[in-house]
Design a protein around this motif. Structure first.
Motif, PDB file in Angstrom:
ATOM      1  N   UNK A 104    -106.145 -32.595  89.645  1.00 55.84           N
ATOM      2  CA  UNK A 104    -105.715 -31.751  90.767  1.00 55.84           C
ATOM      3  C   UNK A 104    -106.603 -31.986  91.987  1.00 55.84           C
ATOM      4  N   UNK A 105    -107.891 -32.169  91.762  1.00 53.23           N
ATOM      5  CA  UNK A 105    -108.825 -32.452  92.855  1.00 53.23           C
ATOM      6  C   UNK A 105    -108.433 -33.746  93.558  1.00 53.23           C
ATOM      7  N   UNK A 106    -108.093 -34.754  92.776  1.00 61.52           N
ATOM      8  CA  UNK A 106    -107.683 -36.035  93.349  1.00 61.52           C
ATOM      9  C   UNK A 106    -106.397 -35.887  94.161  1.00 61.52           C
ATOM     10  N   UNK A 107    -105.435 -35.187  93.622  1.00 61.35           N
ATOM     11  CA  UNK A 107    -104.164 -34.998  94.333  1.00 61.35           C
ATOM     12  C   UNK A 107    -104.408 -34.281  95.659  1.00 61.35           C
ATOM     13  N   UNK A 108    -105.228 -33.241  95.630  1.00 60.70           N
ATOM     14  CA  UNK A 108    -105.523 -32.498  96.862  1.00 60.70           C
ATOM     15  C   UNK A 108    -106.211 -33.384  97.895  1.00 60.70           C
ATOM     16  N   UNK A 109    -107.205 -34.150  97.459  1.00 61.93           N
ATOM     17  CA  UNK A 109    -107.947 -35.005  98.385  1.00 61.93           C
ATOM     18  C   UNK A 109    -107.082 -36.132  98.941  1.00 61.93           C
ATOM     19  N   UNK A 110    -106.066 -36.550  98.205  1.00 61.65           N
ATOM     20  CA  UNK A 110    -105.223 -37.663  98.648  1.00 61.65           C
ATOM     21  C   UNK A 110    -104.456 -37.312  99.918  1.00 61.65           C
ATOM     22  N   UNK A 111    -104.100 -36.043 100.074  1.00 59.31           N
ATOM     23  CA  UNK A 111    -103.302 -35.642 101.221  1.00 59.31           C
ATOM     24  C   UNK A 111    -101.850 -36.094 101.123  1.00 59.31           C
ATOM     25  N   UNK A 112    -101.435 -36.590  99.973  1.00 63.77           N
ATOM     26  CA  UNK A 112    -100.066 -37.079  99.788  1.00 63.77           C
ATOM     27  C   UNK A 112     -99.103 -35.937  99.535  1.00 63.77           C
ATOM     28  N   UNK A 113     -97.881 -36.161  99.948  1.00 57.20           N
ATOM     29  CA  UNK A 113     -96.809 -35.257  99.529  1.00 57.20           C
ATOM     30  C   UNK A 113     -96.473 -35.590  98.082  1.00 57.20           C
ATOM     31  N   UNK A 114     -95.682 -34.741  97.442  1.00 60.62           N
ATOM     32  CA  UNK A 114     -95.273 -35.016  96.062  1.00 60.62           C
ATOM     33  C   UNK A 114     -94.518 -36.328  95.975  1.00 60.62           C
ATOM     34  N   UNK A 115     -93.618 -36.574  96.937  1.00 59.48           N
ATOM     35  CA  UNK A 115     -92.858 -37.832  96.938  1.00 59.48           C
ATOM     36  C   UNK A 115     -93.771 -39.046  97.110  1.00 59.48           C
ATOM     37  N   UNK A 116     -94.747 -38.947  98.004  1.00 60.75           N
ATOM     38  CA  UNK A 116     -95.689 -40.050  98.196  1.00 60.75           C
ATOM     39  C   UNK A 116     -96.497 -40.299  96.919  1.00 60.75           C
ATOM     40  N   UNK A 117     -96.942 -39.207  96.294  1.00 63.77           N
ATOM     41  CA  UNK A 117     -97.721 -39.327  95.061  1.00 63.77           C
ATOM     42  C   UNK A 117     -96.880 -39.994  93.969  1.00 63.77           C
ATOM     43  N   UNK A 118     -95.649 -39.529  93.806  1.00 64.43           N
ATOM     44  CA  UNK A 118     -94.762 -40.097  92.786  1.00 64.43           C
ATOM     45  C   UNK A 118     -94.487 -41.573  93.060  1.00 64.43           C
TER      46      UNK A 118
ATOM     47  N   UNK B 286     -96.447 -43.704  94.721  1.00 61.85           N
ATOM     48  CA  UNK B 286     -97.679 -44.442  94.422  1.00 61.85           C
ATOM     49  C   UNK B 286     -97.835 -44.640  92.915  1.00 61.85           C
ATOM     50  N   UNK B 287     -97.625 -43.590  92.161  1.00 61.19           N
ATOM     51  CA  UNK B 287     -97.755 -43.665  90.705  1.00 61.19           C
ATOM     52  C   UNK B 287     -96.760 -44.663  90.115  1.00 61.19           C
ATOM     53  N   UNK B 288     -95.518 -44.586  90.555  1.00 57.33           N
ATOM     54  CA  UNK B 288     -94.483 -45.489  90.045  1.00 57.33           C
ATOM     55  C   UNK B 288     -94.761 -46.950  90.416  1.00 57.33           C
ATOM     56  N   UNK B 289     -95.155 -47.197  91.656  1.00 56.87           N
ATOM     57  CA  UNK B 289     -95.452 -48.568  92.071  1.00 56.87           C
ATOM     58  C   UNK B 289     -96.689 -49.109  91.362  1.00 56.87           C
ATOM     59  N   UNK B 290     -97.680 -48.271  91.165  1.00 57.31           N
ATOM     60  CA  UNK B 290     -98.889 -48.680  90.461  1.00 57.31           C
ATOM     61  C   UNK B 290     -98.569 -49.080  89.018  1.00 57.31           C
ATOM     62  N   UNK B 291     -97.753 -48.264  88.350  1.00 61.41           N
ATOM     63  CA  UNK B 291     -97.349 -48.584  86.974  1.00 61.41           C
ATOM     64  C   UNK B 291     -96.510 -49.854  86.934  1.00 61.41           C
ATOM     65  N   UNK B 292     -95.622 -50.017  87.904  1.00 62.63           N
ATOM     66  CA  UNK B 292     -94.782 -51.208  87.949  1.00 62.63           C
ATOM     67  C   UNK B 292     -95.641 -52.456  88.153  1.00 62.63           C
ATOM     68  N   UNK B 293     -96.591 -52.388  89.071  1.00 65.45           N
ATOM     69  CA  UNK B 293     -97.480 -53.523  89.312  1.00 65.45           C
ATOM     70  C   UNK B 293     -98.258 -53.868  88.048  1.00 65.45           C
TER      71      UNK B 293
END
Length: 147
Positions: A117-131, A133-140
């Motif tokens: 949760x700390x990481x998500x807050x510090x990222x400043x990303x919206x939920x869509x941006x976070x999702x 990033x997570x999806x592209x990272x896993x795909x890569x």
């Protein structure tokens, strides 16, 4: 192709460097919370995995964490000495070692539950941006590790 290989790529344009630096920054962010609980980042990942999967073989745990047995075994031994997990040989096949958290290990996992949760807050990303990033990272990861 995205890259013009006729010219050397500046450091800031290397995706590998960006991912490396980001990974180190995330581990540094987690470090303070983990050190309060006398855990390293790899040990944290073991606790997270075992909490999620309950009981797994050492081989499967290594696959989940992308760690070889030479790296994983010392982590498991230390966590076992600290009473956070138990390793047992399978009754069906003694070559297989199963690992699961103890009650103390489950409690420790709960104590450090707020780190993501700390990481998500510090990222400043919206939920869509976070999702994304997570999806592209896993795909890569999957694309470059699949043979």
């Amino acid at each position: 192709m995205f890259i013009d290989s006729s010219q050397p790529i500046p450091l800031d344009d290397h995706l590998c460097f960006s991912l490396y630096a980001t990974s180190r920054a995330i581990q540094k962010l987690y470090h303070d919370g983990l050190s309060e609980h006398d855990l390293t980042y790899p040990q944290y990942l073991v606790l997270v995995s075992l909490y999620q999967y309950d009981e797994v073989s050492v081989k499967r745990l290594g696959e989940l964490l992308s760690l070889d047995s030479g790296t994983l075994t010392p982590l498991l031994k230390r966590l076992e000495r600290e009473g956070l997990l138990v390793r047992n040989r399978s009754k069906k096949d003694e070559r297989v070692v199963k690992v699961h958290l103890t009650t103390e290990g489950r409690n420790k996992r709960q104590e450090i539950n707020d780190l993501p949760e700390t990481l998500v807050e510090k990222s400043g990303f919206t939920k869509d941006e976070w999702d994304t990033l997570e999806n592209l990272s896993k795909k890569l990861f999957n694309n470059i590790t699949t043979k």
